[in-house]
Design an enzyme around this catalytic site. Sequence first.
Site, PDB file in Angstrom:
ATOM      1  N   ILE A   1      21.469  33.223  -3.799  1.00 53.84           N
ATOM      2  CA  ILE A   1      21.515  32.199  -2.764  1.00 53.84           C
ATOM      3  C   ILE A   1      20.622  32.583  -1.582  1.00 53.84           C
ATOM      4  O   ILE A   1      19.897  31.750  -1.028  1.00 53.84           O
ATOM      5  CB  ILE A   1      22.982  32.004  -2.310  1.00 53.84           C
ATOM      6  CG1 ILE A   1      23.815  31.449  -3.477  1.00 53.84           C
ATOM      7  CG2 ILE A   1      23.064  31.105  -1.098  1.00 53.84           C
ATOM      8  CD1 ILE A   1      25.318  31.487  -3.246  1.00 53.84           C
TER       9      ILE A   1
ATOM     10  N   SER B   1      33.392  31.600   1.263  1.00 54.83           N
ATOM     11  CA  SER B   1      33.821  31.319  -0.094  1.00 54.83           C
ATOM     12  C   SER B   1      35.017  30.390  -0.013  1.00 54.83           C
ATOM     13  O   SER B   1      35.567  30.155   1.066  1.00 54.83           O
ATOM     14  CB  SER B   1      34.205  32.647  -0.738  1.00 54.83           C
ATOM     15  OG  SER B   1      34.964  32.435  -1.888  1.00 54.83           O
TER      16      SER B   1
ATOM     17  N   TYR C   1      38.150  41.617  -1.152  1.00 54.18           N
ATOM     18  CA  TYR C   1      37.095  40.591  -1.114  1.00 54.18           C
ATOM     19  C   TYR C   1      37.657  39.304  -0.494  1.00 54.18           C
ATOM     20  O   TYR C   1      37.035  38.706   0.377  1.00 54.18           O
ATOM     21  CB  TYR C   1      36.569  40.319  -2.534  1.00 54.18           C
ATOM     22  CG  TYR C   1      35.514  39.232  -2.595  1.00 54.18           C
ATOM     23  CD1 TYR C   1      34.187  39.500  -2.274  1.00 54.18           C
ATOM     24  CD2 TYR C   1      35.850  37.924  -2.972  1.00 54.18           C
ATOM     25  CE1 TYR C   1      33.217  38.504  -2.329  1.00 54.18           C
ATOM     26  CE2 TYR C   1      34.879  36.928  -3.025  1.00 54.18           C
ATOM     27  CZ  TYR C   1      33.571  37.221  -2.704  1.00 54.18           C
ATOM     28  OH  TYR C   1      32.614  36.234  -2.754  1.00 54.18           O
TER      29      TYR C   1
ATOM     30  N   LYS D   1      36.335  37.515   3.015  1.00 53.69           N
ATOM     31  CA  LYS D   1      35.817  36.139   3.084  1.00 53.69           C
ATOM     32  C   LYS D   1      36.670  35.292   4.030  1.00 53.69           C
ATOM     33  O   LYS D   1      36.181  34.357   4.666  1.00 53.69           O
ATOM     34  CB  LYS D   1      35.786  35.530   1.680  1.00 53.69           C
ATOM     35  CG  LYS D   1      34.715  36.166   0.791  1.00 53.69           C
ATOM     36  CD  LYS D   1      33.339  35.671   1.179  1.00 53.69           C
ATOM     37  CE  LYS D   1      32.247  36.661   1.019  1.00 53.69           C
ATOM     38  NZ  LYS D   1      30.953  36.233   1.545  1.00 53.69           N
TER      39      LYS D   1
END
Length: 318
Positions: free
Chosen positions: A49, A172, A196, A200
Site C-alpha cells: 500500500i 485497520s 497487533y 491498530k
Amino acid sequence: MHCLYSLFFWIALGLVCFRIYLKLMTGWCRSQVCLVGKTALVTGANTGIGYETALDFAKRGATVILACRDESKARKARDNIIEETNNKNVSYGLVDFLDLACVRKFADEFNSTHTRLDILVNNAAAVRLRGVTTDGYLAAVQVNYLGPFLLTMLLLNLIVKTPSARIVNVSSSAPNYSNPLDMDLMFDGPDRTKAYYRSKFGNILFTIELASRLANTTVTVYSLHPGVVDTDIFRRLPPSWKFVMDYIVRWFMKTSLEGAQTTIYCALQKGIESYSGEHFEDCHFVSRYAPVAKSVDQGTHKLLWDKSVKLLGLDVTI
Ligand SMILES: NC(=O)c1ccc[n+]([C@@H]2O[C@H](COP(=O)([O-])OP(=O)(O)OC[C@H]3O[C@@H](n4cnc5c(N)ncnc54)[C@H](OP(=O)(O)O)[C@@H]3O)[C@@H](O)[C@H]2O)c1
Ligand SMILES: *[C@@H]1O[C@H](CO)[C@@H](O)[C@H](O)[C@H]1NC(C)=O
Ligand SMILES: *[C@@H]1O[C@H](CO)[C@@H](O)[C@H](O)[C@H]1NC(C)=O
Ligand SMILES: *[C@@H]1O[C@H](CO)[C@@H](O)[C@H](O)[C@H]1NC(C)=O
Ligand SMILES: *[C@@H]1O[C@H](CO)[C@@H](O)[C@H](O)[C@H]1NC(C)=O
Ligand SMILES: *[C@@H]1O[C@H](CO)[C@@H](O)[C@H](O)[C@H]1NC(C)=O
C-alpha cells in the site's frame, strides 16, 4: 453425478458474483489534485500500500520521501518510481521502528533538511511481530503504534508550519472486532496477534486525540482501513496458510493499488477537512467502530496520549 456438476456450477457462479461485488464496492480516489511544490513522507513505502501511495503522489508531482528500513529495497522502490513517473524529486530515508533512537535520528534529519511537510502517511506496520524491543516495548506495539507516534510528534512543528497539511494513519478494521482498549494492557498485555490489534486500536485513538488538539490549526488528521489487501503483510503468515492464501483467498483480496486508494483519498481529497479525526474505508467516512466509540466515552484516547507522551519523554506544546 449431474447433480454434483450443477452444485459446482452454482458455487463457482456464487464465487464469481462475490468477486464482482467486491470489485464494485472498492472505493477509488478520483481526485485530480496536483501536488507540485508539496512534500509527502510515506513510511513503509518500499512495497504494498505504501509503495502505491508514494507512486501516486510522485505522479502528481510531489516531492516524495520514502521512509524504509531496508536500504536496498528503498533504493529499488525509489528507482522504480522515478522511472515510472519521471519525477526526480523522489528520495528515501532509513528508519526502523524497532529502534526509537533511529526514529529520532530520522526525524531530526528530516526536520533539518526540509522546510515543509504537506502529507505524512503513517503506513509502515508488521504482523506477527514477537517479543520485546531493545527500547523495552512489545515489538508489535512499538512498530505499529509508538514509533509512528514518536515520528509524528517530532515532525509536528514542521507539519503545523505547512498550510493545510495532512496526517494519515493507516489503521485497520481490527479494532471493530475487539473489546474497548484497556490501557493497562496496551503496552504490557499479551503478545502476538493481540498486540497487533491493540496497536491498530492505538492508531485510531491517536488520530482522534491529535485531531482535537490540532483543531485550531489548518492541519487535519485521518485514520483508515484499507480493506483486505494482497501485500507482503501476508507473506509473514505460517507456510501452512500459504496454499489457501495463494490459490483461494488472494482472488478475493484487493490489489495494492486498490488498497492504497483510501490512503490517497485521505491525503489529498478536497472537502473532507471537516472529517478530521475520523475513520475512512473505501474512500468514504465511516462512523466510529463500536469499541472505539466506547473507548472514547471512557476517555481512553486521552489516557493513551498522556501515557505515550510520558513514555517517550516528549515535551508537547499542543
Ligand atoms: N494488507 C491488508 O490486508 C491490511 C489490512 C488492514 C490494515 N493494513 C495496514 O496497511 C498498512 C500497509 O500494509 P501492507 O499491507 O502494505 O503491508 P506490507 O506490504 O507488509 O508493507 C509494510 C511496510 O512496512 C514496513 N515495515 C515493517 N516493519 C517495519 C519496521 N520495523 N520499521 C520500518 N518499516 C517497517 C515494511 O518494510 P519491509 O518491506 O522492509 O518489511 C513495508 O515497507 C499497514 O499499516 C497495515 O497494518 C493492511
Ligand atoms: C522538484 O521540486 C521542485 C521544487 O518544489 C520543483 O520546482 C520541480 O518542478 C520539481 N521537479 C519535478 C520533476 O517535479
Ligand atoms: C496516527 O496519527 C497520529 C496523527 O494522526 C500520529 O501522531 C500517530 O503517530 C499516527 N500513528 C499512530 C501510531 O497512531
Ligand atoms: C526542527 O528544526 C527547527 C529549525 O530548523 C528547530 O527550531 C526545531 O526545534 C526542530 N524541531 C524538532 C522537533 O527537532
Ligand atoms: C464493523 O462492525 C460492524 C458491526 O459489527 C459491521 O456492520 C461492519 O461491517 C464492520 N466493519 C468492518 C470494516 O469490518
Ligand atoms: C481553539 O480556539 C478556541 C477559540 O479561540 C478555544 O476556545 C479553544 O479552546 C481552542 N481549542 C484548542 C484545542 O486549542
